[in-house]
Write a protein that holds these residues in place. Structure first.
Motif, PDB file in Angstrom:
ATOM      1  N   PHE A   1       0.882  -1.162   0.000  1.00 51.27           N
ATOM      2  CA  PHE A   1       0.000   0.000   0.000  1.00 51.27           C
ATOM      3  C   PHE A   1       0.920   1.211   0.000  1.00 51.27           C
ATOM      4  O   PHE A   1       1.471   1.568   1.043  1.00 51.27           O
ATOM      5  N   GLY A   2       1.153   1.821  -1.155  1.00 52.69           N
ATOM      6  CA  GLY A   2       2.170   2.867  -1.234  1.00 52.69           C
ATOM      7  C   GLY A   2       3.516   2.236  -0.928  1.00 52.69           C
ATOM      8  O   GLY A   2       3.865   1.184  -1.473  1.00 52.69           O
TER       9      GLY A   2
ATOM     10  N   LEU B   1       4.163 -11.837   9.130  1.00 47.84           N
ATOM     11  CA  LEU B   1       4.289 -11.136  10.423  1.00 47.84           C
ATOM     12  C   LEU B   1       5.119  -9.860  10.299  1.00 47.84           C
ATOM     13  O   LEU B   1       5.149  -9.055  11.217  1.00 47.84           O
ATOM     14  N   VAL B   2       5.819  -9.741   9.195  1.00 41.78           N
ATOM     15  CA  VAL B   2       6.787  -8.641   9.055  1.00 41.78           C
ATOM     16  C   VAL B   2       6.219  -7.547   8.149  1.00 41.78           C
ATOM     17  O   VAL B   2       5.897  -7.799   6.986  1.00 41.78           O
ATOM     18  N   LEU B   3       6.097  -6.343   8.691  1.00 44.98           N
ATOM     19  CA  LEU B   3       5.700  -5.194   7.871  1.00 44.98           C
ATOM     20  C   LEU B   3       6.967  -4.522   7.365  1.00 44.98           C
ATOM     21  O   LEU B   3       7.987  -4.511   8.058  1.00 44.98           O
ATOM     22  N   VAL B   4       6.912  -3.984   6.154  1.00 44.28           N
ATOM     23  CA  VAL B   4       8.122  -3.429   5.546  1.00 44.28           C
ATOM     24  C   VAL B   4       7.892  -2.012   5.027  1.00 44.28           C
ATOM     25  O   VAL B   4       6.769  -1.623   4.721  1.00 44.28           O
ATOM     26  N   ASN B   5       9.000  -1.290   4.933  1.00 37.82           N
ATOM     27  CA  ASN B   5       9.004   0.058   4.363  1.00 37.82           C
ATOM     28  C   ASN B   5       9.783  -0.004   3.047  1.00 37.82           C
ATOM     29  O   ASN B   5      10.987  -0.234   3.056  1.00 37.82           O
ATOM     30  N   TYR B   6       9.068   0.161   1.935  1.00 35.70           N
ATOM     31  CA  TYR B   6       9.722   0.068   0.621  1.00 35.70           C
ATOM     32  C   TYR B   6      10.597   1.288   0.318  1.00 35.70           C
ATOM     33  O   TYR B   6      11.253   1.299  -0.708  1.00 35.70           O
ATOM     34  N   GLY B   7      10.567   2.292   1.162  1.00 34.97           N
ATOM     35  CA  GLY B   7      11.452   3.446   0.912  1.00 34.97           C
ATOM     36  C   GLY B   7      11.031   4.662   1.691  1.00 34.97           C
ATOM     37  O   GLY B   7      11.694   5.082   2.622  1.00 34.97           O
ATOM     38  N   THR B   8       9.874   5.222   1.339  1.00 31.96           N
ATOM     39  CA  THR B   8       9.531   6.518   1.938  1.00 31.96           C
ATOM     40  C   THR B   8       8.259   6.447   2.778  1.00 31.96           C
ATOM     41  O   THR B   8       7.621   7.476   3.003  1.00 31.96           O
ATOM     42  N   ALA B   9       7.890   5.244   3.223  1.00 30.43           N
ATOM     43  CA  ALA B   9       6.693   5.153   4.071  1.00 30.43           C
ATOM     44  C   ALA B   9       6.927   5.943   5.355  1.00 30.43           C
ATOM     45  O   ALA B   9       8.043   5.976   5.879  1.00 30.43           O
ATOM     46  N   THR B  10       5.863   6.559   5.860  1.00 27.41           N
ATOM     47  CA  THR B  10       5.969   7.212   7.163  1.00 27.41           C
ATOM     48  C   THR B  10       5.517   6.200   8.219  1.00 27.41           C
ATOM     49  O   THR B  10       4.823   5.224   7.903  1.00 27.41           O
TER      50      THR B  10
ATOM     51  N   GLY C   1      -1.140   2.634  10.081  1.00 28.08           N
ATOM     52  CA  GLY C   1      -2.445   2.524   9.407  1.00 28.08           C
ATOM     53  C   GLY C   1      -2.627   1.117   8.839  1.00 28.08           C
ATOM     54  O   GLY C   1      -3.688   0.496   9.008  1.00 28.08           O
ATOM     55  N   LEU C   2      -1.575   0.596   8.218  1.00 30.62           N
ATOM     56  CA  LEU C   2      -1.637  -0.759   7.664  1.00 30.62           C
ATOM     57  C   LEU C   2      -1.793  -1.778   8.802  1.00 30.62           C
ATOM     58  O   LEU C   2      -2.607  -2.705   8.706  1.00 30.62           O
ATOM     59  N   ALA C   3      -1.046  -1.568   9.889  1.00 27.87           N
ATOM     60  CA  ALA C   3      -1.124  -2.493  11.031  1.00 27.87           C
ATOM     61  C   ALA C   3      -2.545  -2.531  11.585  1.00 27.87           C
ATOM     62  O   ALA C   3      -3.086  -3.596  11.883  1.00 27.87           O
TER      63      ALA C   3
END
Ligand code: EPU
Length: 335
Positions: free
Chosen positions: A285-286, A296-305, A311-313
């Motif tokens: 999502f963005g 179980l692992v959420l990731v930041n593809y680069g510029t996520a705040t 919000g995703l969690a």
């Protein structure tokens, strides 16, 4: 000590969130920590930054705990007590212990973060937790500036929990941790399914500490993203522990739901399974996403705040609750 202002924390959190610290200082000794604490009463303590999600700038002085060093404090023919300073990188410490033929923490290879934060959430992986070998730890009382030693028992360890996350939250800085490790007759723990399979594939019969560590490293690399390449904080959620009744109720609707016994009355359900079944695995999502190999692992593809990741969690938590009637809690500290 060099106090910097408006300092980006992007390289100090494994999620790679570009939040700012109003002020930032790195403390390399207990005396420096005391000096900072004497002059400032509103501080934020930063360890390895591997178990937090920054959702805002920190309008405080961020104190980076950068104490280094490893010592053998006691040994006999069978055991050694090794003391590591809080700012030592955890994985490098594990590898050093394996090189010295000190056994007990090899299953905890490749966990990001620093030694000082390991007792806070009783880090665990592949059938082993820090509570199994942690002998004691020393911590600086933020108010009195005295060092207190905590025994293993006093840390009140539980699954991803300790006294430092609960009664004593934000009251101490852990400055060093002692581990009691074996020097011979190592009890390697290979019962966790994936380790056995990995060792069989490598044709290893009587695994050494190094073999177990290598197996764990291979498994982790196949499932978990490297924070240097893709921002993340390991498991974002805890595996929920629910009553047997609640489990039976959920299982009646979802017969294939896996579970592990925890006590006579409780079971643990893998949150990764719940999240995958809820359809989130590999979704993006963005710049915020759910890892493709481990839900179980959420990731930041680069510029996520941080706010986007939270919000995703929340979306995941609500969907899992609606679908399975099971609440999943964040494991990561949300700041
Ligand atoms: N599963 C899925 N889909 C997924 C992920 C998991 O269905 O995307 C199910 C499978 O049934 C699998 C089961 O979950 O058999 C367990 O999966 P896995 O062995 O990968 O372990 P986990 O319960 O998902 C926990 C820890 C990890 C640790 C591993 C290995 C927690 C919150 N997480 O994950 O810890 O590495 O076990 O011991 O307890 C961390 O805390 O940052 C961390 C990575």
């Amino acid at each position: 000590m060099n106090i910097q202002t408006n300092f980006s924390l992007k390289n100090y959190n494994t999620f790679g969130i570009d939040a700012k610290a109003k002020q930032f200082v790195s403390a390399s000794s207990i005396d420096e920590l005391k000096e900072v604490l004497t002059a400032n009463n509103d501080i934020f303590i930063l360890g390895g930054g591997s178990n937090m999600l920054l959702t805002q700038d920190i309008e405080k002085l961020v104190v980076h705990v950068n104490l280094k060093g490893r010592d053998i404090v006691e040994e006999n023919d069978d055991f050694v007590i090794v003391k590591a300073q809080a700012g030592e990188n955890w994985h490098e410490f594990v590898l050093w212990c394996i090189d010295q033929n000190f056994g007990g923490i090899e299953n905890l290879s490749l966990i990001p973060g620093n030694v000082g934060t390991t007792p806070i959430q009783n880090i665990g992986a592949y059938g082993v937790e820090i509570k199994d070998t942690m002998y004691s730890c020393e911590a600086l009382n933020l108010k009195t500036l005295e060092i207190k030693t905590f025994t293993n028992e006093q840390c009140k360890f539980e699954y991803r929990e300790s006294i430092f996350k609960n009664e004593l939250k934000n009251q101490f800085i852990i400055t060093s941790v002692c581990f009691k490790l074996t020097k011979k007759n190592h009890k390697v723990s290979t019962t966790y399914g994936a380790i056995e399979t990995e060792l069989q594939q490598q044709n290893v019969q009587n695994p050494t500490l190094k073999d177990v560590s290598n197996a764990v490293i291979a498994i982790r690399q196949s499932k978990l993203p490297n924070p240097k390449e893709l921002g993340n904080s390991g498991s974002f959620f805890k595996n929920p522990i629910i009553t047997k009744e609640a489990y039976e109720k959920a299982k009646a609707l979802h017969p294939e739901m896996p579970h592990y016994a925890v006590s006579q009355t409780e079971v643990k359900v893998p949150a990764g399974w719940l999240i995958e079944q809820a359809g989130f695995k590999g979704k993006r999502f963005g710049d915020a996403g759910v890892h493709k190999n481990q839900a179980l692992v959420l990731v930041n593809y680069g510029t996520a705040t941080g706010k986007e990741i939270v919000g995703l969690a929340k979306n995941i938590q609500q969907t899992v609750l609606d679908r399975f009637g099971i609440a999943i809690e964040a494991e990561v500290n949300i700041i």
